[in-house]
Design a protein around this motif. Structure first.
Motif, PDB file in Angstrom:
ATOM      1  N   ARG A  93       0.841  -1.200   0.000  1.00 44.89           N
ATOM      2  CA  ARG A  93       0.000   0.000   0.000  1.00 44.89           C
ATOM      3  C   ARG A  93       0.874   1.248   0.000  1.00 44.89           C
ATOM      4  N   LEU A  94       0.600   2.122  -0.972  1.00 45.63           N
ATOM      5  CA  LEU A  94       1.391   3.336  -1.144  1.00 45.63           C
ATOM      6  C   LEU A  94       0.781   4.518  -0.400  1.00 45.63           C
ATOM      7  N   ARG A  95       1.602   5.538  -0.167  1.00 50.40           N
ATOM      8  CA  ARG A  95       1.164   6.786   0.465  1.00 50.40           C
ATOM      9  C   ARG A  95       0.663   7.795  -0.558  1.00 50.40           C
ATOM     10  N   CYS A  96       0.769   7.497  -1.838  1.00 53.23           N
ATOM     11  CA  CYS A  96       0.433   8.453  -2.893  1.00 53.23           C
ATOM     12  C   CYS A  96      -0.651   7.892  -3.814  1.00 53.23           C
ATOM     13  N   ARG A  97      -1.135   8.741  -4.708  1.00 54.88           N
ATOM     14  CA  ARG A  97      -2.127   8.324  -5.700  1.00 54.88           C
ATOM     15  C   ARG A  97      -1.416   7.837  -6.961  1.00 54.88           C
ATOM     16  N   ALA A  98      -2.032   6.922  -7.652  1.00 53.42           N
ATOM     17  CA  ALA A  98      -1.472   6.377  -8.892  1.00 53.42           C
ATOM     18  C   ALA A  98      -1.345   7.456  -9.968  1.00 53.42           C
ATOM     19  N   ASP A  99      -2.209   8.475  -9.921  1.00 53.21           N
ATOM     20  CA  ASP A  99      -2.170   9.552 -10.917  1.00 53.21           C
ATOM     21  C   ASP A  99      -0.824  10.266 -10.940  1.00 53.21           C
ATOM     22  N   GLY A 100      -0.119  10.300  -9.824  1.00 55.87           N
ATOM     23  CA  GLY A 100       1.161  10.986  -9.730  1.00 55.87           C
ATOM     24  C   GLY A 100       2.351  10.151 -10.171  1.00 55.87           C
ATOM     25  N   LEU A 101       2.102   8.880 -10.514  1.00 55.16           N
ATOM     26  CA  LEU A 101       3.186   7.984 -10.937  1.00 55.16           C
ATOM     27  C   LEU A 101       3.263   7.947 -12.453  1.00 55.16           C
ATOM     28  N   PRO A 102       4.449   7.695 -13.009  1.00 50.46           N
ATOM     29  CA  PRO A 102       4.543   7.592 -14.470  1.00 50.46           C
ATOM     30  C   PRO A 102       3.780   6.363 -14.968  1.00 50.46           C
ATOM     31  N   PRO A 103       3.118   6.485 -16.122  1.00 51.36           N
ATOM     32  CA  PRO A 103       2.370   5.342 -16.658  1.00 51.36           C
ATOM     33  C   PRO A 103       3.318   4.263 -17.175  1.00 51.36           C
ATOM     34  N   PRO A 104       2.895   3.003 -17.149  1.00 47.88           N
ATOM     35  CA  PRO A 104       3.736   1.927 -17.681  1.00 47.88           C
ATOM     36  C   PRO A 104       4.009   2.140 -19.165  1.00 47.88           C
ATOM     37  N   PRO A 105       5.261   1.982 -19.614  1.00 53.22           N
ATOM     38  CA  PRO A 105       5.616   2.285 -21.008  1.00 53.22           C
ATOM     39  C   PRO A 105       4.874   1.428 -22.032  1.00 53.22           C
TER      40      PRO A 105
END
Length: 126
Positions: A93-105
């Motif tokens: 479980r992450l502390r951040c939202r998925a929107d802030g992560l780079p999308p899979p190439p």
């Protein structure tokens, strides 16, 4: 945090703070602290990371496919710093939202070269 990598971390689902699926833990990246002890610095997710971990023919095939369906070669793995991990239980479980992560190439390539070309793909259903 002390965990057993093979049992408690690898192949676990990664979910963001809102419960959305980000991916799976396909591999880990170690670093060395000031006293010379190794620790898990990053969680790696994606076909390239999984292929390198598996090795052999199947691993090479995963890496080749990931590289083929990526704008940049070698296809970068999603690298999540352990500082983003809030908890490890049945999932990571992450502390951040998925929107802030780079999308899979691979996802980016498929959207650009396949999905966006389907008539009506840009309209929301409903």
């Amino acid at each position: 945090m002390r965990i057993q990598l093979g049992r408690q971390l690898l192949d676990r689902q990664i979910v963001d703070v809102a419960g959305r699926l980000v991916g799976k833990v396909d591999d880990v990246e170690f670093a060395i602290d000031d006293e010379g002890y190794p620790y898990v610095a990053y969680l790696l997710s994606g076909q390239h990371a999984l292929g390198r971990r598996i090795g052999g023919r199947v691993g090479r095939l995963l890496v080749t496919v990931a590289d083929r369906f990526s704008e940049h070669r070698p296809a970068p793995s999603l690298r999540l710093p352990m500082t983003l991990v809030a908890q490890v239980d049945s999932a990571v479980r992450l502390r951040c939202r998925a929107d802030g992560l780079p999308p899979p190439p691979v996802e980016v390539w498929l959207r650009r070269h396949l999905i966006d070309r389907i008539p009506g793909s840009g309209r929301a259903s409903g």
